[in-house]
Write a protein that holds these residues in place. Sequence first.
Motif, PDB file in Angstrom:
ATOM      1  N   MET A   1       2.692 -17.563 -10.696  1.00 34.36           N
ATOM      2  CA  MET A   1       3.018 -16.779  -9.523  1.00 34.36           C
ATOM      3  C   MET A   1       4.449 -16.262  -9.658  1.00 34.36           C
ATOM      4  SD  MET A   1       1.910 -15.519  -6.630  1.00 34.36           S
ATOM      5  CE  MET A   1       0.314 -16.262  -6.725  1.00 34.36           C
ATOM      6  N   LYS A   2       4.698 -15.131  -9.071  1.00 36.91           N
ATOM      7  CA  LYS A   2       6.028 -14.525  -9.141  1.00 36.91           C
ATOM      8  C   LYS A   2       7.008 -15.318  -8.277  1.00 36.91           C
ATOM      9  CE  LYS A   2       3.882 -10.040  -9.732  1.00 36.91           C
ATOM     10  NZ  LYS A   2       3.551  -8.771  -9.093  1.00 36.91           N
ATOM     11  N   PRO A   3       8.133 -15.727  -8.856  1.00 41.65           N
ATOM     12  CA  PRO A   3       9.091 -16.520  -8.072  1.00 41.65           C
ATOM     13  C   PRO A   3       9.634 -15.752  -6.858  1.00 41.65           C
ATOM     14  CG  PRO A   3       9.996 -15.973 -10.239  1.00 41.65           C
ATOM     15  CD  PRO A   3       8.576 -15.539 -10.234  1.00 41.65           C
ATOM     16  N   GLU A   4       9.768 -14.441  -6.973  1.00 44.07           N
ATOM     17  CA  GLU A   4      10.256 -13.642  -5.846  1.00 44.07           C
ATOM     18  C   GLU A   4       9.287 -13.696  -4.671  1.00 44.07           C
ATOM     19  OE1 GLU A   4      11.571 -11.711  -9.723  1.00 44.07           O
ATOM     20  OE2 GLU A   4       9.667 -12.421  -8.920  1.00 44.07           O
ATOM     21  N   LEU A   5       7.999 -13.724  -4.981  1.00 45.76           N
ATOM     22  CA  LEU A   5       6.988 -13.829  -3.925  1.00 45.76           C
ATOM     23  C   LEU A   5       7.056 -15.204  -3.273  1.00 45.76           C
ATOM     24  CD1 LEU A   5       4.575 -12.721  -2.333  1.00 45.76           C
ATOM     25  CD2 LEU A   5       3.103 -13.524  -4.193  1.00 45.76           C
ATOM     26  N   GLU A   6       7.159 -16.228  -4.096  1.00 45.92           N
ATOM     27  CA  GLU A   6       7.250 -17.590  -3.552  1.00 45.92           C
ATOM     28  C   GLU A   6       8.487 -17.749  -2.671  1.00 45.92           C
ATOM     29  OE1 GLU A   6       6.516 -20.759  -6.283  1.00 45.92           O
ATOM     30  OE2 GLU A   6       4.959 -19.632  -7.312  1.00 45.92           O
ATOM     31  N   ASP A   7       9.623 -17.213  -3.125  1.00 44.28           N
ATOM     32  CA  ASP A   7      10.860 -17.286  -2.323  1.00 44.28           C
ATOM     33  C   ASP A   7      10.699 -16.537  -1.005  1.00 44.28           C
ATOM     34  OD1 ASP A   7      11.997 -18.732  -4.387  1.00 44.28           O
ATOM     35  OD2 ASP A   7      13.201 -17.041  -5.139  1.00 44.28           O
ATOM     36  N   TRP A   8      10.063 -15.362  -1.060  1.00 44.54           N
ATOM     37  CA  TRP A   8       9.877 -14.550   0.148  1.00 44.54           C
ATOM     38  C   TRP A   8       8.973 -15.269   1.148  1.00 44.54           C
ATOM     39  CZ3 TRP A   8       5.654 -12.030   2.389  1.00 44.54           C
ATOM     40  CH2 TRP A   8       5.971 -11.131   3.419  1.00 44.54           C
ATOM     41  N   ILE A   9       7.869 -15.834   0.669  1.00 43.86           N
ATOM     42  CA  ILE A   9       6.949 -16.571   1.551  1.00 43.86           C
ATOM     43  C   ILE A   9       7.700 -17.725   2.222  1.00 43.86           C
ATOM     44  CG2 ILE A   9       4.932 -18.121   1.583  1.00 43.86           C
ATOM     45  CD1 ILE A   9       4.072 -15.240   1.374  1.00 43.86           C
TER      46      ILE A   9
ATOM     47  N   PHE B   1       3.348  -8.824  -4.401  1.00 41.50           N
ATOM     48  CA  PHE B   1       2.175  -9.372  -5.088  1.00 41.50           C
ATOM     49  C   PHE B   1       1.593  -8.387  -6.098  1.00 41.50           C
ATOM     50  CE2 PHE B   1      -2.241 -10.697  -5.596  1.00 41.50           C
ATOM     51  CZ  PHE B   1      -2.092 -12.053  -5.801  1.00 41.50           C
ATOM     52  N   TRP B   2       1.445  -7.119  -5.713  1.00 42.40           N
ATOM     53  CA  TRP B   2       0.745  -6.152  -6.547  1.00 42.40           C
ATOM     54  C   TRP B   2       1.666  -5.202  -7.312  1.00 42.40           C
ATOM     55  CZ3 TRP B   2      -4.129  -7.145  -7.524  1.00 42.40           C
ATOM     56  CH2 TRP B   2      -4.882  -7.856  -6.584  1.00 42.40           C
ATOM     57  N   LEU B   3       2.761  -4.723  -6.712  1.00 40.35           N
ATOM     58  CA  LEU B   3       3.565  -3.684  -7.361  1.00 40.35           C
ATOM     59  C   LEU B   3       4.690  -4.201  -8.251  1.00 40.35           C
ATOM     60  CD1 LEU B   3       3.927  -0.962  -4.573  1.00 40.35           C
ATOM     61  CD2 LEU B   3       2.100  -1.271  -6.262  1.00 40.35           C
ATOM     62  N   LEU B   4       5.271  -5.345  -7.912  1.00 34.18           N
ATOM     63  CA  LEU B   4       6.378  -5.864  -8.698  1.00 34.18           C
ATOM     64  C   LEU B   4       5.897  -6.207 -10.110  1.00 34.18           C
ATOM     65  CD1 LEU B   4       9.386  -6.739  -8.614  1.00 34.18           C
ATOM     66  CD2 LEU B   4       8.575  -9.039  -8.059  1.00 34.18           C
ATOM     67  N   ARG B   5       6.545  -5.621 -11.099  1.00 32.67           N
ATOM     68  CA  ARG B   5       6.197  -5.804 -12.513  1.00 32.67           C
ATOM     69  C   ARG B   5       4.733  -5.457 -12.814  1.00 32.67           C
ATOM     70  NH1 ARG B   5       9.814  -9.813 -11.456  1.00 32.67           N
ATOM     71  NH2 ARG B   5       8.346 -11.522 -11.286  1.00 32.67           N
ATOM     72  N   MET B   6       4.175  -4.547 -12.057  1.00 30.35           N
ATOM     73  CA  MET B   6       2.773  -4.148 -12.235  1.00 30.35           C
ATOM     74  C   MET B   6       2.575  -3.480 -13.596  1.00 30.35           C
ATOM     75  SD  MET B   6       0.672  -1.430  -9.912  1.00 30.35           S
ATOM     76  CE  MET B   6      -0.972  -0.903 -10.350  1.00 30.35           C
ATOM     77  N   ARG B   7       1.556  -3.920 -14.287  1.00 27.49           N
ATOM     78  CA  ARG B   7       1.105  -3.244 -15.503  1.00 27.49           C
ATOM     79  C   ARG B   7       0.049  -2.244 -15.071  1.00 27.49           C
ATOM     80  NH1 ARG B   7       2.424  -6.672 -20.296  1.00 27.49           N
ATOM     81  NH2 ARG B   7       1.231  -5.110 -21.423  1.00 27.49           N
ATOM     82  N   LEU B   8       0.263  -0.995 -15.367  1.00 28.18           N
ATOM     83  CA  LEU B   8      -0.676   0.040 -14.924  1.00 28.18           C
ATOM     84  C   LEU B   8      -2.051  -0.188 -15.545  1.00 28.18           C
ATOM     85  CD1 LEU B   8       1.545   3.243 -15.218  1.00 28.18           C
ATOM     86  CD2 LEU B   8       1.043   1.899 -13.169  1.00 28.18           C
ATOM     87  N   PRO B   9      -3.098  -0.158 -14.716  1.00 30.44           N
ATOM     88  CA  PRO B   9      -4.444  -0.327 -15.273  1.00 30.44           C
ATOM     89  C   PRO B   9      -4.939   0.912 -16.014  1.00 30.44           C
ATOM     90  CG  PRO B   9      -4.537  -0.052 -12.884  1.00 30.44           C
ATOM     91  CD  PRO B   9      -3.090  -0.122 -13.265  1.00 30.44           C
ATOM     92  N   PHE B  10      -4.313   2.057 -15.754  1.00 31.05           N
ATOM     93  CA  PHE B  10      -4.708   3.329 -16.367  1.00 31.05           C
ATOM     94  C   PHE B  10      -3.465   4.027 -16.896  1.00 31.05           C
ATOM     95  CE2 PHE B  10      -7.381   2.435 -12.646  1.00 31.05           C
ATOM     96  CZ  PHE B  10      -8.585   2.198 -13.287  1.00 31.05           C
ATOM     97  N   PRO B  11      -3.622   4.963 -17.810  1.00 29.80           N
ATOM     98  CA  PRO B  11      -2.451   5.726 -18.258  1.00 29.80           C
ATOM     99  C   PRO B  11      -1.838   6.484 -17.073  1.00 29.80           C
ATOM    100  CG  PRO B  11      -4.324   6.107 -19.717  1.00 29.80           C
ATOM    101  CD  PRO B  11      -4.840   5.329 -18.535  1.00 29.80           C
ATOM    102  N   ALA B  12      -0.521   6.630 -17.103  1.00 29.02           N
ATOM    103  CA  ALA B  12       0.165   7.385 -16.049  1.00 29.02           C
ATOM    104  C   ALA B  12      -0.340   8.824 -16.076  1.00 29.02           C
ATOM    105  CB  ALA B  12       1.667   7.346 -16.264  1.00 29.02           C
ATOM    106  N   GLU B  13      -0.581   9.359 -14.896  1.00 29.43           N
ATOM    107  CA  GLU B  13      -1.104  10.712 -14.782  1.00 29.43           C
ATOM    108  C   GLU B  13       0.007  11.716 -14.543  1.00 29.43           C
ATOM    109  OE1 GLU B  13      -4.259  11.281 -11.988  1.00 29.43           O
ATOM    110  OE2 GLU B  13      -5.230   9.402 -12.532  1.00 29.43           O
ATOM    111  N   ASN B  14      -0.270  12.961 -14.892  1.00 31.75           N
ATOM    112  CA  ASN B  14       0.612  14.053 -14.518  1.00 31.75           C
ATOM    113  C   ASN B  14       0.423  14.238 -13.019  1.00 31.75           C
ATOM    114  OD1 ASN B  14       1.713  16.517 -13.845  1.00 31.75           O
ATOM    115  ND2 ASN B  14       0.826  17.600 -15.590  1.00 31.75           N
ATOM    116  N   ARG B  15       1.460  14.031 -12.238  1.00 29.22           N
ATOM    117  CA  ARG B  15       1.371  14.098 -10.776  1.00 29.22           C
ATOM    118  C   ARG B  15       1.882  15.429 -10.224  1.00 29.22           C
ATOM    119  NH1 ARG B  15      -2.002  10.161  -9.068  1.00 29.22           N
ATOM    120  NH2 ARG B  15      -1.602   8.274 -10.207  1.00 29.22           N
ATOM    121  N   SER B  16       2.118  16.428 -11.087  1.00 27.16           N
ATOM    122  CA  SER B  16       2.710  17.672 -10.615  1.00 27.16           C
ATOM    123  C   SER B  16       1.845  18.385  -9.578  1.00 27.16           C
ATOM    124  CB  SER B  16       3.012  18.609 -11.782  1.00 27.16           C
ATOM    125  OG  SER B  16       1.832  18.923 -12.477  1.00 27.16           O
ATOM    126  N   GLY B  17       0.533  18.205  -9.627  1.00 29.15           N
ATOM    127  CA  GLY B  17      -0.346  18.830  -8.649  1.00 29.15           C
ATOM    128  C   GLY B  17      -0.805  17.889  -7.558  1.00 29.15           C
TER     129      GLY B  17
END
Length: 157
Positions: free
Chosen positions: A1-9, A126-142
């Motif tokens: 578990m992420k220590p930052e999450l444990e500290d926050w809880i 829980f989900w975003l901190l140090r998240m490994r993207l499940p998919f390749p990063a997309e071009n978000r220009s549109g």
Amino acid sequence: MKPELEDWILSETGKSLDETPPKRVSFWKVVEGLWPLNEIFRPQFEAIRSIKYRARSEKAADDAILAFIQSGPDAWNDIPHGAWRVLLERQSQMIGTAIANEAAGEMTVIPASLRDDQLTPFVMLFWLLRMRLPFPAENRSGFELPSSMPDLPLRQH
């Protein structure tokens, strides 16, 4: 578990994560927690979506998440452009993943004592901190930020 999450809880509830009983919830709860970030992205959106995703900005994005948890959205006033782009990609991919899990009938857990106003920081840690993207990063220009939550069927869980 992420220590930052444990500290926050511990700081939010006075109990360790081990002492906090889990509550099963649908993945729609994850979407609900991430959705408020759209309003934070919105004023910066034209610039963010023009930036290419760069892995070297992931540490700055993690630092920005931790600053947000400590100080709220104003902590993002001066984060680097690359961090904004990483945060948008993580949020977008996690919302898509959560919606797919919701459609599949999957469940996740959150601390039972979590208040509604604590959902966004919890989901970010829980989900975003140090998240490994499940998919390749997309071009978000549109890409456009939706103005309201998706109109999905109501379901009892």
